[in-house]
Design a protein around this motif. Sequence first.
Motif, mmCIF file in Angstrom:
data_model
loop_
_atom_site.group_PDB
_atom_site.id
_atom_site.type_symbol
_atom_site.label_atom_id
_atom_site.label_comp_id
_atom_site.label_asym_id
_atom_site.label_seq_id
_atom_site.Cartn_x
_atom_site.Cartn_y
_atom_site.Cartn_z
ATOM 1 N N UNK B 548 0.818 -1.215 0.000
ATOM 2 C CA UNK B 548 0.000 0.000 0.000
ATOM 3 C C UNK B 548 0.847 1.258 0.000
ATOM 4 N N UNK B 549 2.001 1.176 -0.628
ATOM 5 C CA UNK B 549 2.842 2.367 -0.708
ATOM 6 C C UNK B 549 2.406 3.236 -1.885
ATOM 7 N N UNK B 550 1.864 2.591 -2.920
ATOM 8 C CA UNK B 550 1.317 3.350 -4.045
ATOM 9 C C UNK B 550 -0.053 2.777 -4.384
ATOM 10 N N UNK B 551 -0.816 3.556 -5.119
ATOM 11 C CA UNK B 551 -2.135 3.082 -5.541
ATOM 12 C C UNK B 551 -1.968 2.020 -6.617
ATOM 13 N N UNK B 552 -2.893 1.062 -6.657
ATOM 14 C CA UNK B 552 -2.773 -0.061 -7.583
ATOM 15 C C UNK B 552 -2.784 0.392 -9.040
ATOM 16 N N UNK B 553 -3.460 1.504 -9.302
ATOM 17 C CA UNK B 553 -3.555 1.935 -10.699
ATOM 18 C C UNK B 553 -2.580 3.071 -11.015
ATOM 19 N N UNK B 554 -1.619 3.275 -10.139
ATOM 20 C CA UNK B 554 -0.679 4.378 -10.360
ATOM 21 C C UNK B 554 0.145 4.142 -11.628
ATOM 22 N N UNK B 555 0.303 5.195 -12.401
ATOM 23 C CA UNK B 555 1.136 5.103 -13.596
ATOM 24 C C UNK B 555 2.463 5.765 -13.276
ATOM 25 N N UNK B 556 3.513 4.976 -13.274
ATOM 26 C CA UNK B 556 4.812 5.510 -12.874
ATOM 27 C C UNK B 556 5.827 5.347 -14.001
ATOM 28 N N UNK B 557 6.741 6.299 -14.079
ATOM 29 C CA UNK B 557 7.839 6.161 -15.028
ATOM 30 C C UNK B 557 8.838 5.169 -14.443
ATOM 31 N N UNK B 558 9.748 4.678 -15.279
ATOM 32 C CA UNK B 558 10.765 3.744 -14.805
ATOM 33 C C UNK B 558 11.531 4.347 -13.641
ATOM 34 N N UNK B 559 11.867 5.609 -13.785
ATOM 35 C CA UNK B 559 12.647 6.281 -12.747
ATOM 36 C C UNK B 559 11.884 6.310 -11.431
ATOM 37 N N UNK B 560 10.602 6.595 -11.534
ATOM 38 C CA UNK B 560 9.779 6.647 -10.323
ATOM 39 C C UNK B 560 9.693 5.270 -9.675
ATOM 40 N N UNK B 561 9.595 4.245 -10.508
ATOM 41 C CA UNK B 561 9.546 2.887 -9.965
ATOM 42 C C UNK B 561 10.857 2.585 -9.234
ATOM 43 N N UNK B 562 11.967 2.923 -9.872
ATOM 44 C CA UNK B 562 13.263 2.669 -9.245
ATOM 45 C C UNK B 562 13.354 3.343 -7.885
ATOM 46 N N UNK B 563 12.815 4.546 -7.810
ATOM 47 C CA UNK B 563 12.918 5.293 -6.567
ATOM 48 C C UNK B 563 11.995 4.782 -5.476
ATOM 49 N N UNK B 564 11.099 3.868 -5.845
ATOM 50 C CA UNK B 564 10.220 3.286 -4.823
ATOM 51 C C UNK B 564 11.022 2.560 -3.749
ATOM 52 N N UNK B 565 12.170 2.037 -4.126
ATOM 53 C CA UNK B 565 12.932 1.264 -3.145
ATOM 54 C C UNK B 565 13.449 2.133 -1.999
ATOM 55 N N UNK B 566 13.408 3.446 -2.179
ATOM 56 C CA UNK B 566 13.840 4.336 -1.100
ATOM 57 C C UNK B 566 12.717 4.609 -0.112
ATOM 58 N N UNK B 567 11.517 4.098 -0.397
ATOM 59 C CA UNK B 567 10.395 4.363 0.503
ATOM 60 C C UNK B 567 10.569 3.574 1.796
#
Lengths: 153, 768
Positions: B548-567
Amino acid sequence: MSEAATQAGRELISFRVGAQEFCVDIMEVREIRGWTPATALPQAPEFVRGVINLRGAVLPIVDLGARLGLGTAEPTARHVIIVAQVQNQVVGLLVDAVSDILTVTDDMIQPTPDVASEMVRAFVRGLLAIDGRMVSFISLDRVLPERELDHAA
Amino acid sequence: MDPMAEIKATFFQECEEQLAELESGLLAMEGGDTDTETVNAVFRAVHSVKGGAGAFGLDDLVRFAHVFETTLDEVRAGRLAATPEVVKPLLRSADVLADLVRAARDGGEVDQGRCDACAAELSALTGIEEAADGDDGMGDLDFQPMAAAPVALDFELDAPAVEAVPETAGWSVRFKPRPELYAKANESVLLLRELARLGEIEVELDAADLPLLSELEPEGAYLAWNIRLRGSASEADVREVFEFVDADCELEVHALGADGEPMPTAAEAELDIAALLSMAQAAVEGAAAEPAAAQESETPEADIAAILAAAQAEATEAAPAADTAPAAASAQSNRRAGEDRRKVDAPFAGDDKRTEKKLDDLAKAAATATAPTIRVDLDRVDRLIDLVGELVINQAMLAQRVTEAGLARASSVAMGLDELEQLTREIQDSVMAIRAQPVKSVFQRMPRLVREVASITGKQVRLITEGEGTEVDKTVIERLTDPLTHMIRNAIDHGLESPEKRVAAGKNPEGAVKLSAAHRSGRIVIEVADDGGGINRERVKQIAIDKALIAADAVLTDEEVDNLIFLPGFSTASTVSDISGRGVGMDVVKRSILDLGGRISITSRPGLGSTFSMSLPLTLAVLDGMVVTAGQQTLVAPLTAIIETLQPKRADVHSLGGSARVISIRGAYVPLVDVGLSLGYRAEPMDAEQGVALLIESEGGSRAVLLFDAIQGQRQVVIKSLEANYRRVPGIAAATILGDGRVALILDVDTLVAASRTAEAPKLLQAG
C-alpha cells in the motif's frame, strides 16, 4: 568558594541592573563588550534575548534584569554585555553598566539574609557593603535555562 | 590520561594503520603481486601488532598473531607460494586479527571458534604443528612488558625450531664513550634507552678495559657496550640517537645479516664466518668461471651450504664459550642454526641474493617510513577552522563596510580588500584540506564485507574500487561507512544474480561490484555499481502496491519505480535474509545521506545492473542554503531539502480544520507551514499570496510547503553550533553568521514540519 585564598582577597566586577548593584567573580568574566542586536531564538524563555556573533561563536544573551526578576531592559548602545564563562558554556549577560572592580576578602562578604525572594535564593551568594552601597554577589551557575528541554519539541 | 593508557591508545591507533597495511598488502598479493616488499610489509604489519600486544600482555592477540606470522614467514621465505588458496585464508585471518585488536581495545568478545578455525587453517598451511590456543606454542615467548633496556626475547634452548621473531635485519652497534661524554653531562643509559625505542635491543657490557681500582681514574670512561638492535630502523636512525655525543665516543654501526646470520657473540666467530662466507662466495664464482671444473663437484651449492652450516655450528659453539654472551643470544644462535640446517637444501646462491634483496627492501621501507606526516589533535584543527571561519566573516563585514562608506571600487582600499578576500579564501580552502582525508579508510573496509556477504549468499563477487584517494572531510568519511556498507550488501544480495543464473545469462559467473569516488563540481560523488540483473521493476511495483505504498492503478515512469525502493518499509527480498533484510531498507541509507547534506539517485538497466550514485558535500562545516526572511528575521533553509520555490496563488491555498492550511500543487494538497508563525516571529498568520514558498521534502519523503516573507538568495554558509553555548532549539538545526556579522538560524525542516503536524496552532515560542 572556600577554596579560594581568603587573606589575599579576590577581585569582583560590579555592575548595575536597574537600580540595583551586583557583582560576579572576575575569574568568571571573559570580556566586556557593547550591545549589538541579537537574533531572536524561537521557544526561548523571556530572559533569553537571542544570540549574537562573538568572533565566530554563537553567544546566547541573557537579560540579567529579566533573569533576576527586575523587569526586561530596552537595550541601547549604552548597554553592556558581560561575556562570562558558566561551567563549560559561554554566555553574554546584558547589564546597564559596569561600575567598578572590587578587591575584597572573604570576611567582607556577608551571608545572604533570609528573604522570601526566589531570585535571591537562586542567585545571591552574599552581600557586600561598598562605600555605603549594597552590592549583591551573585552566582551565574543558573542563569541559562536548563539544557534538556527536548520534551518541549 | 595516564602515560600507560596514552601509550596503549597510540598502540591501538598504530594497530589500525598496520591492519590497513596488512589488508591492502594481502589484497595486492591476491591480485598477483609477488613483490618481496609487499610480502615484507604484510609480515611487518602482523609482527608489529604482535610485538605491541606482547608488551601490553594481550595474550589472545599475541597467540593468534604468532600463528599468523609463522605462516607469513613461510610465504616470505618462499616455502609457501602465495596462491589464491593460500591468500584467502590469510585474508580471513586478517579479519580475525582485526576483530581481536578491536576486542582488546573496546573490550567485548571475539568468536573464539572462528579464531581457532582460522589458526588451525593457518597451521595447516605451514604444516607445522603448533597449537593456537595451547600454551605449548607460546611458552617460550616471554615478553617483558615495557621494560626500558635491555629488552630481550628469551628463548628456551629446546624450543621448537620455528620461532616468532625472525627479523629481517638489524644493527650491531658498538658504543664506547670517552670521558668527555660524561663531562658534558651525557648519560649512556639514556642513549641506550633511546636506542631501545627503535627496536628490540640486546645490550652487552664490555668491561674489558676496566683497570684495577688502584689505577682507576675517577673521571675516566672505561666501559663499552655492544648492542644488537633488531627491527627496521635505518642506520641513520641509529646514528641519530648518538648524534649529540658523536664526537665524544667511539661508535661503530654494522648491519646485521638477515635470516641465518647471527650476531657474533665473540669477535673470532665473526671473523670466521666472514672468512667462510668469502670462501663460499669464491667457490661460487669459481664454479661460474670454470664450467669444466663444475663437473668435478656437481653441486657446488651443496658444498657451500655445508660450509655455511659448519660456520653456523662454529658460531653456536663460540657463543656459550664467550663468558660475556647473554644466554638469550646463544639460544637464539642455536635456534637460528637449527633453522638453517633445515634450509640447507635451498640453493645457497639464491639465499644470498634474497638476503641482499631484503636489505634493499629494508632500505626502501625506511625511506617510505619517513613520510612527512604528523599527528595533530583534532581539536586544534577544529579551532583553526573556527578561526579561519571568523576571518572569512570578518573580511566580508569589512568589505561591506567599505562599500557602505562609499569608497570607489578602484580605490586602493577596495583593491587591497579584494586581495585580502582572495587570500582568505585560499586560507579557508587549505585549512579545510587539513580535515580532508582520502575515502580510502572507508573503502578499505569493504573488501572484507564483500568476502563475508559473498560467502553467506554463495555468490562470487569481485570488488573493484576506484578513486580511493579522493578526499573529503573526516566527519563525512566517518558517517559514510554505514550507508556504504548497506549499499554494498544490497548490491551483492539483491543486485547480483547467483552464479548459475549469471552463466545462463551468458555472463561471467563472478559478479562485479564497483565502488568509486570522484570530485565533481565541489562535491564528492560516490557510486556503487553492480553488473547484476538490474531492478526488477514489475516486482518492485507489485511490492509497493502490496504494501500500500502506491495506488494499484498508479502510472509511474521507470525512474519513479526505481525510486520506490527508497520508501520506508520497502524490502524487495522475498525472504528476509540476515544480510540486507534487517527491517531497515534503502530508506535508511537515503536518510543518512540526506543528513549529510547529500543526495542519492539510482539508475538501472535490466540485465546490465544498477548504479547508486551519491553526491555529498566535501565538508560538514559549510552548507548550501537558501537565505530567507520570516517576520523580520533572517533564516537559512538547507538547499538539499528544497525541491522548488513557488509563488502561492490565493486560489491554491485552502483552509483545513481550524488554522491549518494546505496548498494545491499540480493537483496534490500539501500542508502549508507559516514559518514566521511557527517560530513565533509573528503573532498572526501571514497572507500566503504576500509571501514566497519553498516546496520541501522532509525525512521519509513527505512533502510540505514552507511560507516565508521573502527569499534573499542562495549562499554557502558556515555552520555554527547553537548547542555549544545554549541548547537544542526545536525547528532549528544550527546557526550561521552572515556577511553583516549577524547570527542567522538554520532551519531544521523536519522538526519544523513535524511540529506543525502535531500541534493545531504550534506557537513554539510560548511553549518554553
